[in-house]
Scaffold this motif. Sequence first.
Motif, PDB file in Angstrom:
ATOM      1  N   VAL A   1      13.950 -28.362  32.848  1.00  0.00           N
ATOM      2  CA  VAL A   1      14.324 -28.458  31.669  1.00  0.00           C
ATOM      3  C   VAL A   1      14.108 -29.665  30.845  1.00  0.00           C
ATOM      4  N   CYS A   2      13.203 -29.682  29.770  1.00  0.00           N
ATOM      5  CA  CYS A   2      12.501 -30.664  29.023  1.00  0.00           C
ATOM      6  C   CYS A   2      13.139 -31.003  27.851  1.00  0.00           C
ATOM      7  N   PRO A   3      14.004 -31.918  27.553  1.00  0.00           N
ATOM      8  CA  PRO A   3      14.390 -31.936  26.126  1.00  0.00           C
ATOM      9  C   PRO A   3      13.548 -33.118  25.450  1.00  0.00           C
ATOM     10  N   VAL A   4      13.510 -32.709  24.187  1.00  0.00           N
ATOM     11  CA  VAL A   4      12.586 -33.724  23.312  1.00  0.00           C
ATOM     12  C   VAL A   4      13.445 -33.727  21.747  1.00  0.00           C
ATOM     13  N   GLN A   5      13.254 -34.621  21.147  1.00  0.00           N
ATOM     14  CA  GLN A   5      13.859 -34.930  19.795  1.00  0.00           C
ATOM     15  C   GLN A   5      12.732 -34.893  18.916  1.00  0.00           C
ATOM     16  N   ILE A   6      12.917 -34.285  17.779  1.00  0.00           N
ATOM     17  CA  ILE A   6      11.814 -33.933  16.688  1.00  0.00           C
ATOM     18  C   ILE A   6      12.560 -34.353  15.397  1.00  0.00           C
ATOM     19  N   ARG A   7      12.045 -35.439  14.845  1.00  0.00           N
ATOM     20  CA  ARG A   7      12.625 -35.861  13.368  1.00  0.00           C
ATOM     21  C   ARG A   7      11.522 -35.718  12.267  1.00  0.00           C
ATOM     22  N   THR A   8      11.864 -35.120  11.308  1.00  0.00           N
ATOM     23  CA  THR A   8      10.970 -34.753  10.075  1.00  0.00           C
ATOM     24  C   THR A   8      11.354 -35.096   8.858  1.00  0.00           C
ATOM     25  N   ASN A   9      10.578 -35.907   7.956  1.00  0.00           N
ATOM     26  CA  ASN A   9      11.129 -36.444   6.887  1.00  0.00           C
ATOM     27  C   ASN A   9      10.778 -35.333   5.675  1.00  0.00           C
ATOM     28  N   GLU A  10      10.215 -34.393   5.883  1.00  0.00           N
ATOM     29  CA  GLU A  10       9.656 -33.140   5.020  1.00  0.00           C
ATOM     30  C   GLU A  10      10.491 -31.851   5.122  1.00  0.00           C
ATOM     31  N   PRO A  11      10.708 -31.267   4.311  1.00  0.00           N
ATOM     32  CA  PRO A  11      11.744 -30.245   4.336  1.00  0.00           C
ATOM     33  C   PRO A  11      11.062 -29.245   5.314  1.00  0.00           C
ATOM     34  N   LEU A  12      11.931 -28.607   6.214  1.00  0.00           N
ATOM     35  CA  LEU A  12      11.554 -27.685   7.284  1.00  0.00           C
ATOM     36  C   LEU A  12      12.168 -26.318   7.059  1.00  0.00           C
ATOM     37  N   GLY A  13      13.213 -26.393   6.558  1.00  0.00           N
ATOM     38  CA  GLY A  13      14.065 -25.254   6.464  1.00  0.00           C
ATOM     39  C   GLY A  13      14.357 -24.788   7.924  1.00  0.00           C
ATOM     40  N   ARG A  14      14.826 -23.480   7.789  1.00  0.00           N
ATOM     41  CA  ARG A  14      15.204 -22.995   9.094  1.00  0.00           C
ATOM     42  C   ARG A  14      14.244 -22.620  10.078  1.00  0.00           C
ATOM     43  N   PRO A  15      14.229 -23.123  11.338  1.00  0.00           N
ATOM     44  CA  PRO A  15      13.024 -22.901  12.196  1.00  0.00           C
ATOM     45  C   PRO A  15      13.047 -21.458  12.490  1.00  0.00           C
ATOM     46  N   ILE A  16      11.825 -20.812  12.228  1.00  0.00           N
ATOM     47  CA  ILE A  16      11.404 -19.416  12.714  1.00  0.00           C
ATOM     48  C   ILE A  16      10.428 -19.376  13.584  1.00  0.00           C
ATOM     49  N   LEU A  17       9.695 -20.349  14.005  1.00  0.00           N
ATOM     50  CA  LEU A  17       8.333 -20.252  14.818  1.00  0.00           C
ATOM     51  C   LEU A  17       8.415 -21.524  15.753  1.00  0.00           C
ATOM     52  N   VAL A  18       8.251 -21.595  17.032  1.00  0.00           N
ATOM     53  CA  VAL A  18       7.867 -22.566  17.753  1.00  0.00           C
ATOM     54  C   VAL A  18       6.313 -22.209  18.194  1.00  0.00           C
ATOM     55  N   ARG A  19       5.582 -23.362  18.044  1.00  0.00           N
ATOM     56  CA  ARG A  19       4.258 -23.288  18.468  1.00  0.00           C
ATOM     57  C   ARG A  19       3.872 -24.191  19.729  1.00  0.00           C
ATOM     58  N   LEU A  20       3.226 -23.570  20.856  1.00  0.00           N
ATOM     59  CA  LEU A  20       3.177 -24.244  21.849  1.00  0.00           C
ATOM     60  C   LEU A  20       1.710 -24.267  22.237  1.00  0.00           C
ATOM     61  N   ARG A  21       1.201 -25.392  22.719  1.00  0.00           N
ATOM     62  CA  ARG A  21      -0.171 -25.494  23.253  1.00  0.00           C
ATOM     63  C   ARG A  21      -0.297 -26.339  24.536  1.00  0.00           C
ATOM     64  N   LEU A  22      -0.866 -25.936  25.372  1.00  0.00           N
ATOM     65  CA  LEU A  22      -1.178 -26.521  26.834  1.00  0.00           C
ATOM     66  C   LEU A  22      -2.519 -27.204  26.521  1.00  0.00           C
ATOM     67  N   GLU A  23      -2.646 -28.415  27.143  1.00  0.00           N
ATOM     68  CA  GLU A  23      -3.765 -29.050  27.186  1.00  0.00           C
ATOM     69  C   GLU A  23      -3.902 -29.690  28.746  1.00  0.00           C
ATOM     70  N   ALA A  24      -5.072 -29.442  29.464  1.00  0.00           N
ATOM     71  CA  ALA A  24      -5.261 -29.734  30.855  1.00  0.00           C
ATOM     72  C   ALA A  24      -5.569 -31.219  30.916  1.00  0.00           C
ATOM     73  N   GLN A  25      -4.839 -31.784  32.010  1.00  0.00           N
ATOM     74  CA  GLN A  25      -4.983 -33.166  32.156  1.00  0.00           C
ATOM     75  C   GLN A  25      -6.129 -33.538  33.194  1.00  0.00           C
ATOM     76  N   THR A  26      -6.732 -34.584  32.851  1.00  0.00           N
ATOM     77  CA  THR A  26      -7.967 -34.988  33.367  1.00  0.00           C
ATOM     78  C   THR A  26      -7.646 -35.401  34.687  1.00  0.00           C
ATOM     79  N   GLY A  27      -8.490 -34.757  35.702  1.00  0.00           N
ATOM     80  CA  GLY A  27      -8.231 -34.897  37.252  1.00  0.00           C
ATOM     81  C   GLY A  27      -7.150 -34.203  37.772  1.00  0.00           C
ATOM     82  N   LEU A  28      -6.543 -33.316  36.959  1.00  0.00           N
ATOM     83  CA  LEU A  28      -5.393 -32.656  37.732  1.00  0.00           C
ATOM     84  C   LEU A  28      -5.653 -31.187  37.577  1.00  0.00           C
ATOM     85  N   PRO A  29      -5.329 -30.378  38.539  1.00  0.00           N
ATOM     86  CA  PRO A  29      -5.604 -28.857  38.227  1.00  0.00           C
ATOM     87  C   PRO A  29      -5.035 -28.354  37.276  1.00  0.00           C
ATOM     88  N   ASP A  30      -5.656 -27.278  36.515  1.00  0.00           N
ATOM     89  CA  ASP A  30      -5.327 -26.367  35.240  1.00  0.00           C
ATOM     90  C   ASP A  30      -4.615 -25.304  35.751  1.00  0.00           C
TER      91      ASP A  30
END
Length: 677
Positions: free
Chosen positions: A54-83
Amino acid sequence: MTASCQEFEVTVHTSPGPTCGTYSHLWLNLIGSQGETPPTSVNEGDRHLLSGSVCPVQIRTNEPLGRPILVRLRLEAQTGLPDLDWHCSRVEVRRLAGGEGSEPADPEPQVFLCDRWLRTADGDVELQSGKLCLLKDETEEKLKQQRLRLLQHQQKIIRWRVYVDGAPQCVDIDSLSELGPNLIYTHKSSAPNLLYLKGFAGRAEAWSSFTELETVFSHSGQHNDTARFVRTHWMDDWYFGYQCLNGRNPLLLRQLRLLPPHLSVTPDMLRPFLPEDSSLDQELQKGTIYLLDYEVLDGVPANVINGKQTYLCAPLCLLHLNRQQQLVPIAIQLQQTPGPLNPVFLPSDPSCDWLLAKIWVHSADFQCHQLASHYLKTHMLGELCCMATLRQLPDVHPLHQLLMPHVRTSLQINCQARVSLLAADGVFDKAVGCGLKALPVFLSRASQRIQYRSLCVPDDLSDRGVRELPQSHYAQDALRVWDALHRFVVRWVDLYYSADSEVQQDSELHHWITDINTHGFTHNSGVCFPQVFRTKAEVSQFVTMIVFTCSALHAALNFSQLDYALWMPNCPTSMLRPPPQVKGLATEDDIISSLPDVSSSCRVLLALAQLSQPSANFVPLCHYKEAIFRDGAHRRLVEEVQAELRTISGDISERNSRLELPYPYLCPERIENSVAI
């Protein structure tokens, strides 16, 4: 904290499987009804995407976001480590209390289900919050656009390819890796005992005698109860008829009211095999005359195996339900066109003539079972519906979620079949009467002959007149399983469509059935499947057909085949001599020399032994691993259908305990959820 600031606690859950973690870096955006956050790094420092973590993270925004409706995820390979691919279970988002005048904290987190593999090559992947819904029920324009983007992406990567002109199309890939991790599965089977068959690969000559066949069978088939029964009774006429009802291919037998004009039988010819106080016309009127017709094989080119020409025929076999309630063959014509060199064989003919005629019917049945009943009706239909579902129904469509557990595996297993069993040097090329030259001819013809009603169990059994036949265990069991599945599907459809008008308004549903028709049975002039859906009942029947076909029908056709083939004369995969053209000349040596040779016989049995093994990771019918089936309403429906299926399993097991030859193939606890082998 200022009033305009919003803060969210986001928790990323990695699935618990041993290979679900990844070294890759994860970026996350929240997309709300009013705006979106910049990418946030999820796994830095001592936070890792480990299996079950379980990875928790806090996100703060000063701009109006409204009700969260989508979460966008993107994986990025780490140099020197298996993808490594990453299996994400879900992302949970909870709004924290802000400053004065801001919205209060959420009492419960919003859940954004993922439940699938993600790769660095996927780029941005968006997860939607909320429950399954139809397009009309989406309240946010952003979510409507997200559904459209998802389908446009899927249509680019899941493309159609013509396999055989006139037959359903298949997925356009050159290697399994192109399917991606969410469409690939591992099938673990216990290894069958093949020791006693492996040593015959080099023997390309004919079997020397029935004694030699019995010697091999005593090692390879003696521990199979059904195979032993077949070996004992395969020459009995009553058992020939029994196999039409409950054998590996119970889909062809059809009741007759009128004789086909190209079957050269007369009332006088058949009189000795009917009750003394009756006639052929009377028996036809009573509905006791049945037909097996293999006309789809007429003129199909036969294979050359081990340098020897093989032969195919297209028999017509007439059967009678006698007063002992036995279904017995009473006439066999081996070719479709009547003529002096195409005699009608009768039970009163010399025993070798009659036995050889029945063997020819069994050989024709093997070709039709393997290619039409099994491969075309279950494997190819499953792939057709899987492709259309991936391309036209987004993940959040309720029918996408219901169908995918039943059709997902069809892409991989069919791709494997096309590069092995159905390819050069594969079993059909090297050992089956319908070889590679015959495949396109046969599959195109068989596709033209399929009717939608023949895929819907109640209609099929009624149309063929076999629903009430005594000892028709396939018919009885298939109908009970169909009915249970149909009730399940109807209730599922009722959750999301409140009226027939909502079916008519579902554009995604209509794009789905259009895709199926456009790329399915294209030479069938639209008579196979519905062109549009107008009612909830039509949708429910069609979805039930898919679920039944890819689970129960496949189980009946696949897991029975080795049992009936281990005694090879009961299931000849090819014939080495042409069909007899005169009566009274056949000998036992003629029968033996007509059967497939040693190496091709054993090659087919080795393949069937592999295909008939139950999987170690077997998923029973209507058991679902996907999280969506564990929520309240879905869970109740699943529990209801599972209870029904358990009752059916108990009833079938109790019946089978009283039978000399049990029929186990449609016992729900033995039916796999999809076409996985």
